[in-house]
Write an enzyme that holds these catalytic residues in place. Structure first.
Site, PDB file in Angstrom:
ATOM      1  N   LYS A  72       0.812  -1.222   0.000  1.00 56.84           N
ATOM      2  CA  LYS A  72       0.000   0.000   0.000  1.00 56.84           C
ATOM      3  C   LYS A  72       0.852   1.281   0.000  1.00 56.84           C
ATOM      4  O   LYS A  72       0.440   2.302  -0.528  1.00 56.84           O
ATOM      5  CB  LYS A  72      -0.946   0.015   1.207  1.00 56.84           C
ATOM      6  N   GLY A 132      -0.951   0.802  12.737  1.00 58.66           N
ATOM      7  CA  GLY A 132      -0.462   0.533  11.387  1.00 58.66           C
ATOM      8  C   GLY A 132      -1.254   1.300  10.346  1.00 58.66           C
ATOM      9  O   GLY A 132      -1.856   2.343  10.634  1.00 58.66           O
ATOM     10  N   GLY A 133      -1.275   0.770   9.116  1.00 59.20           N
ATOM     11  CA  GLY A 133      -1.947   1.452   8.016  1.00 59.20           C
ATOM     12  C   GLY A 133      -3.445   1.599   8.213  1.00 59.20           C
ATOM     13  O   GLY A 133      -4.014   2.659   7.910  1.00 59.20           O
TER      14      GLY A 133
HETATM   15  P1  NAP Z   1      -0.222  -3.221   9.862  1.00 64.55           P
HETATM   16  O1  NAP Z   1       0.112  -1.954   9.185  1.00 64.55           O
HETATM   17  O2  NAP Z   1       0.724  -4.365   9.806  1.00 64.55           O
HETATM   18  O3  NAP Z   1      -0.495  -2.865  11.419  1.00 64.55           O
HETATM   19  C1  NAP Z   1      -0.853  -3.839  12.334  1.00 64.55           C
HETATM   20  C2  NAP Z   1      -0.977  -3.229  13.741  1.00 64.55           C
HETATM   21  O4  NAP Z   1      -1.432  -4.280  14.605  1.00 64.55           O
HETATM   22  C3  NAP Z   1       0.330  -2.714  14.336  1.00 64.55           C
HETATM   23  O5  NAP Z   1       0.071  -1.574  15.086  1.00 64.55           O
HETATM   24  C4  NAP Z   1       0.794  -3.861  15.230  1.00 64.55           C
HETATM   25  O6  NAP Z   1       1.467  -3.454  16.397  1.00 64.55           O
HETATM   26  C5  NAP Z   1      -0.521  -4.457  15.668  1.00 64.55           C
HETATM   27  N1  NAP Z   1      -0.365  -5.887  15.948  1.00 64.55           N
HETATM   28  C6  NAP Z   1      -0.017  -6.857  15.060  1.00 64.55           C
HETATM   29  N2  NAP Z   1       0.020  -8.046  15.670  1.00 64.55           N
HETATM   30  C7  NAP Z   1      -0.287  -7.820  16.972  1.00 64.55           C
HETATM   31  C8  NAP Z   1      -0.387  -8.663  18.117  1.00 64.55           C
HETATM   32  N3  NAP Z   1      -0.188  -9.986  18.037  1.00 64.55           N
HETATM   33  N4  NAP Z   1      -0.739  -8.104  19.299  1.00 64.55           N
HETATM   34  C9  NAP Z   1      -0.952  -6.767  19.385  1.00 64.55           C
HETATM   35  N5  NAP Z   1      -0.854  -5.917  18.341  1.00 64.55           N
HETATM   36  C10 NAP Z   1      -0.532  -6.448  17.152  1.00 64.55           C
HETATM   37  O7  NAP Z   1      -1.604  -3.815   9.320  1.00 64.55           O
HETATM   38  P2  NAP Z   1      -2.869  -2.986   8.752  1.00 64.55           P
HETATM   39  O8  NAP Z   1      -2.770  -2.801   7.302  1.00 64.55           O
HETATM   40  O9  NAP Z   1      -3.040  -1.785   9.626  1.00 64.55           O
HETATM   41  O10 NAP Z   1      -4.064  -4.041   8.949  1.00 64.55           O
HETATM   42  C11 NAP Z   1      -4.494  -4.350  10.261  1.00 64.55           C
HETATM   43  C12 NAP Z   1      -5.788  -5.167  10.235  1.00 64.55           C
HETATM   44  O11 NAP Z   1      -6.831  -4.439   9.596  1.00 64.55           O
HETATM   45  C13 NAP Z   1      -5.683  -6.515   9.482  1.00 64.55           C
HETATM   46  O12 NAP Z   1      -6.348  -7.488  10.244  1.00 64.55           O
HETATM   47  C14 NAP Z   1      -6.412  -6.249   8.195  1.00 64.55           C
HETATM   48  O13 NAP Z   1      -6.997  -7.429   7.678  1.00 64.55           O
HETATM   49  C15 NAP Z   1      -7.483  -5.276   8.657  1.00 64.55           C
HETATM   50  N6  NAP Z   1      -8.007  -4.458   7.557  1.00 64.55           N
HETATM   51  C16 NAP Z   1      -9.311  -4.600   7.225  1.00 64.55           C
HETATM   52  C17 NAP Z   1      -9.861  -3.884   6.193  1.00 64.55           C
HETATM   53  C18 NAP Z   1     -11.320  -4.039   5.861  1.00 64.55           C
HETATM   54  O14 NAP Z   1     -11.719  -3.655   4.744  1.00 64.55           O
HETATM   55  N7  NAP Z   1     -12.142  -4.528   6.756  1.00 64.55           N
HETATM   56  C19 NAP Z   1      -9.054  -2.983   5.465  1.00 64.55           C
HETATM   57  C20 NAP Z   1      -7.705  -2.839   5.825  1.00 64.55           C
HETATM   58  C21 NAP Z   1      -7.190  -3.596   6.873  1.00 64.55           C
HETATM   59  P3  NAP Z   1       3.024  -3.032  16.408  1.00 64.55           P
HETATM   60  O15 NAP Z   1       3.025  -1.593  16.008  1.00 64.55           O
HETATM   61  O16 NAP Z   1       3.441  -3.280  17.813  1.00 64.55           O
HETATM   62  O17 NAP Z   1       3.729  -3.920  15.403  1.00 64.55           O
END
Ligand code: NAP
Length: 281
Positions: A72, A132-133
């Site tokens: 992204k 995150g994103g």
């Molecule tokens: P990302 O940029 O990798 O960020 C993930 C975040 O979650 C980070 O802040 C990370 O913490 C935290 N995290 C990851 N594993 C963890 C754990 N085991 N315990 C506690 N915190 C944890 O990912 P993203 O793009 O933001 O996506 C995050 C979620 O949103 C995913 O599940 C994705 O499927 C969902 N999403 C859904 C949609 C939708 O249309 N519904 C759209 C986009 C994303 P740290 O900073 O400590 O690493």
């Protein structure tokens, strides 16, 4: 997708990411193309190298590309035009190719706006779990609606940059006890299949007056949402956002607003059946 309908004139669309094991974009898009008689097919292009993917998009004249992790942000230098939201978030989840030029959009924001269409955000105290994103897109919407943000993240330092852009304050589980929170948003993958019994927030923090939104859409009802329901809180599944962001991608491509309750309903049914079929999306 009815394969008999695929012809020489069928447009190829793609979802790019890596490893793309969880993506539901092909199911969502192809069901909508069928429903709207759009002669196109969306395929998954799993690849870790954004340069290779951009070359493929150009070579095969891919019209619409859905972009997911980890591309992204890295896709941005390859785009010829950025929407206002992409510029603000420094992340794109959609590319539309027009006359050989790549236009970047971020429809996650539209998906979030849609998921909260019945909820007032203005002046509310909100808690974003994660930094995150997805958290960034959520914060963009919350700032726009003048909501206050409390940030709770596994790595607290990662919230500092976000606070500079979107405001708010970093908290931890101890300080959360003393706060009044109206809206809770999970943007972490905690609770996603196969770890379906995990929640990013202990249930003792949930209250009946709250709205709880989980961006995860597999499972449709996460442990966090099940816990929230138990205390009488309002819940919103990530599937609402996922479907709306997908319909918005197709709307941008087709140049017309395609959001209708009927189309959302159809998408919900297709994704729910898929989830039952596979026990996982
Ligand atoms: P990302 O940029 O990798 O960020 C993930 C975040 O979650 C980070 O802040 C990370 O913490 C935290 N995290 C990851 N594993 C963890 C754990 N085991 N315990 C506690 N915190 C944890 O990912 P993203 O793009 O933001 O996506 C995050 C979620 O949103 C995913 O599940 C994705 O499927 C969902 N999403 C859904 C949609 C939708 O249309 N519904 C759209 C986009 C994303 P740290 O900073 O400590 O690493």
């Amino acid at each position: 997708m009815n394969k008999k309908n695929i012809t020489r004139l069928t447009t190829l669309n793609a979802v790019i990411g890596y490893p793309l094991t969880q993506t539901q974009s092909p199911t969502l898009h192809n069901a909508i193309y069928d429903a709207l008689n759009i002669n196109s097919l969306l395929m998954a292009f799993p690849h870790p190298d954004i340069n290779a993917l951009i070359a493929a998009i150009k070579t095969f004249n891919v019209a619409l590309t859905a972009v997911t992790m980890p591309h992204k942000e890295t896709v941005l230098p390859h785009l010829h035009h950025l929407s206002e939201t992409v510029t603000a978030l420094k992340a794109a989840n959609t590319i539309i190719q027009r006359d050989g030029e790549l236009w970047g959009y971020n429809t996650d924001v539209d998906g979030i706006e849609h998921a909260f269409r019945h909820i007032t955000l203005t002046q509310k105290n909100t808690l974003i779990i994660g930094a995150g994103g997805a958290a960034r897109a959520m914060a963009y919407v919350l700032k726009k609606h003048q909501a206050h943000i409390y940030w709770l993240n596994r790595t607290p330092d990662k919230t500092h940059e976000l606070i500079e852009i979107f405001g708010g304050q970093t908290i931890n589980h101890d300080t959360l006890n003393d706060l009044t929170v109206d809206i809770i948003i999970n943007t972490t993958p905690v609770g996603m299949y196969p770890d379906i019994h995990h929640s990013p927030l202990p249930h003792k923090f949930l209250r009946h007056h709250q709205t709880v939104f989980d961006m995860i859409y597999n499972p449709l009802e996460t442990q966090l949402l099940a816990d929230a329901k138990k205390v009488g809180a309002k819940t919103i599944s990530g599937i609402e956002m996922f479907i709306a962001q997908g319909i918005q991608q197709i709307s941008l491509w087709q140049g017309e607003n395609l959001h209708t309750p009927a189309l959302e309903h159809l998408a919900q049914n297709v994704l729910a059946i898929k989830s039952t079929d596979e026990t996982k999306i």
